[in-house]
Scaffold this active site. Structure first.
Site, mmCIF file in Angstrom:
data_model
loop_
_atom_site.group_PDB
_atom_site.id
_atom_site.type_symbol
_atom_site.label_atom_id
_atom_site.label_comp_id
_atom_site.label_asym_id
_atom_site.label_seq_id
_atom_site.Cartn_x
_atom_site.Cartn_y
_atom_site.Cartn_z
ATOM 1 C CE1 TYR A 1 52.305 -24.076 -6.833
ATOM 2 C CE2 TYR A 1 50.325 -22.729 -6.791
ATOM 3 C CZ TYR A 1 51.287 -23.459 -6.123
ATOM 4 O OH TYR A 1 51.236 -23.573 -4.747
ATOM 5 C CE LYS B 1 45.046 -18.131 -6.683
ATOM 6 N NZ LYS B 1 45.859 -19.073 -7.432
ATOM 7 C CG ASP C 1 44.524 -25.382 -11.933
ATOM 8 O OD1 ASP C 1 43.628 -24.636 -11.480
ATOM 9 O OD2 ASP C 1 45.599 -25.589 -11.348
HETATM 10 C C1 LIG Z 1 46.487 -20.420 -6.909
HETATM 11 C C2 LIG Z 1 46.451 -21.615 -7.787
HETATM 12 C C3 LIG Z 1 46.322 -22.916 -7.281
HETATM 13 C C4 LIG Z 1 46.408 -23.223 -5.815
HETATM 14 O O1 LIG Z 1 45.381 -22.648 -5.075
HETATM 15 P P1 LIG Z 1 45.597 -22.455 -3.498
HETATM 16 O O2 LIG Z 1 44.260 -21.949 -3.038
HETATM 17 O O3 LIG Z 1 46.703 -21.482 -3.341
HETATM 18 O O4 LIG Z 1 45.918 -23.783 -2.932
HETATM 19 C C5 LIG Z 1 46.148 -23.961 -8.165
HETATM 20 N N1 LIG Z 1 46.125 -23.740 -9.499
HETATM 21 C C6 LIG Z 1 46.259 -22.512 -10.015
HETATM 22 C C7 LIG Z 1 46.191 -22.324 -11.492
HETATM 23 C C8 LIG Z 1 46.451 -21.416 -9.178
HETATM 24 O O5 LIG Z 1 46.644 -20.209 -9.712
#
Ligand SMILES: *Cc1c(COP(=O)(O)O)cnc(C)c1O
Length: 429
Positions: free
Chosen positions: A145, A268, A240
């Site tokens: 994701y 995060k 990511d």
């Molecule tokens: C949470 C997450 C996102 C998206 O971040 P948001 O702040 O919710 O837009 C993108 N990549 C990864 C791996 C994530 O866990």
């Protein structure tokens, strides 16, 4: 049953005014079939719902709260910043500090741009990658994701060589056709796509340790293989690390495995619980970003002093304490105690862990890719979730998410958790 009167009433009202009653879908508890709990406050390892019930929390706001809820120093830093103004729309010192901390922690990052979410970070990173390589396609992995940008809400088409198909309506075919989908931990699936279309692929984007299909770790040859393939074809490699950045150690998963991607996405933990994202990488790539270069990307609230204050204080504490050792030891304790309890009982539970993050899957498969994740018994997870909640423990309301241990958790919390799991298994078995 688990939700109290006030949560039930609020959810009804919420549904009147907001789609599905929530501002982010998983919060609605749909995959566990329950009324969501409305939270009124949180402290340390605990959250409290509006009906006054206390829960030991393994959601931790989906990862940011590595120090636990309402950490006194983080709260104080935010309060002090707020007293000096919540946003200037002009540069401030705190942005420079957070950018420096990130660049120092990641050898692969020479320069970084702050945004407001992980979604913005990944969307912007692929724009820069496309500009740098002058190519359009990106390659992602099934089960990973990267936020809700159009280019990422794509799953594999029926044949491996076909373009991806959207997982949501509202995504133009033209956009979907630019995203290719390969299988996590399957270099062959990547090589085949590159053999066909390698000179059109701007970037491979991957969660180096996947945390959005539950936790799935990369096998030893996977990330080095991606580094080789992308280099051979002149594509960029984007990690990511929105979850793993400053979660698996001071830096990212890339520091643990010694692989330097071209671009890294963060979010995060670097916001300490406030809305922050960031993307960064090699100077020659990042210098394409406006106003240094021609690639446009901006934000009214980007780098705002509140978010920067929470992020800086969080990273400061992480840098000068033994938080990673402590939460890693709690993770180890949980794994070992669970292993003891799980021996000789009939319900099969696969446990994947990386330091302070972990997932449980009700399957007897080794969980190493999207297909094995999908063997997990989701009905069993529903029952598990409900039972844990009844016993005062809050887990992610979906079988394919990661649990987080924070610095506010302790060994008693771990023991409580193992007891609750055993009690569920005894009744389930
Ligand atoms: C949470 C997450 C996102 C998206 O971040 P948001 O702040 O919710 O837009 C993108 N990549 C990864 C791996 C994530 O866990």
């Amino acid at each position: 049953m688990t939700a109290g009167e006030k949560s039930i009433r609020l959810y009804q009202e919420a549904q009147q005014y907001m789609p599905g009653g929530v501002n982010s879908p998983v919060r609605a508890f749909k995959s566990v079939g329950l009324n969501p709990l409305f939270i009124s406050r949180a402290q340390g390892s605990r959250v409290y719902d509006v009906d006054g019930k206390e829960y030991l929390d393994y959601v931790c706001s989906w990862g940011p709260l590595i120090l636990g809820h309402a950490h006194p120093q983080v709260v104080e830093a935010v309060a002090q910043a707020a007293a000096h103004g919540t946003s200037y729309g002009a540069p401030c010192e705190q942005e420079v500090e957070l950018a420096r901390r990130i660049c120092e922690a990641f050898p692969s990052i020479d320069k970084v741009r702050m945004v407001n979410s992980g979604t913005e970070a990944t969307m912007s990173a692929i724009r820069v990658a496309r500009a740098f390589t002058e190519r359009n396609k990106i390659l992602k992995f099934e089960g990973c994701y990267h936020g809700h940008g159009d280019s990422f809400l794509i799953k594999a088409g029926s044949g491996l060589m076909t373009a991806g198909v959207p997982t949501s309506p509202g995504i133009p075919e033209g956009t979907a056709s630019q995203t290719l989908v390969a299988r996590f931990n399957d270099l062959g699936s990547v090589e085949r796509l590159f053999a066909e279309q390698g000179d059109e692929i701007a970037a491979v984007i991957v969660e180096p340790a996947a945390g959005n299909m539950g936790l799935v770790l990369p096998e030893p040859d996977f990330l080095p293989g991606l580094r080789n393939i992308t280099e051979n074809y002149g594509s960029l490699l984007i990690f990511d690390e929105v979850i793993t950045g400053f979660r698996v150690g001071y830096g990212g998963y890339q520091n643990l495995v010694g692989i330097e991607p071209d671009l890294t996405c963060l979010g995060k933990v670097i916001g300490g619980g406030l809305p922050v994202g960031a993307y960064g990488g090699r100077q020659e790539i990042m210098d394409l970003v406006a106003p240094q270069g021609p690639v446009y990307q901006a934000g009214t609230l980007s780098g705002n002093p509140l978010a920067m204050a929470a992020g800086n204080m969080t990273l400061d504490i992480l840098a000068r304490t033994d938080v990673y050792d402590e939460i890693g030891e709690l993770g180890t304790a949980l794994e070992e105690q669970l292993r003891d309890r799980l021996a000789n009982q009939p319900v099969k539970l696969a446990f994947n862990r990386l330091g302070s993050m972990f997932s449980w899957f009700f399957t007897d498969c080794k969980v190493r890719d999207y297909d094995s994740v999908m063997t997990a018994d989701t009905e069993r997870y529903k029952a598990f979730f409900a039972s844990m909640l009844e016993q005062g423990i809050s887990l992610p309301p979906s079988p394919f998410e990661v649990c987080f241990i924070s610095a506010a958790h302790n060994i008693n919390d771990i023991e409580l958790t193992v007891k609750a799991v055993s009690s569920f298994l005894e009744r389930a078995g």
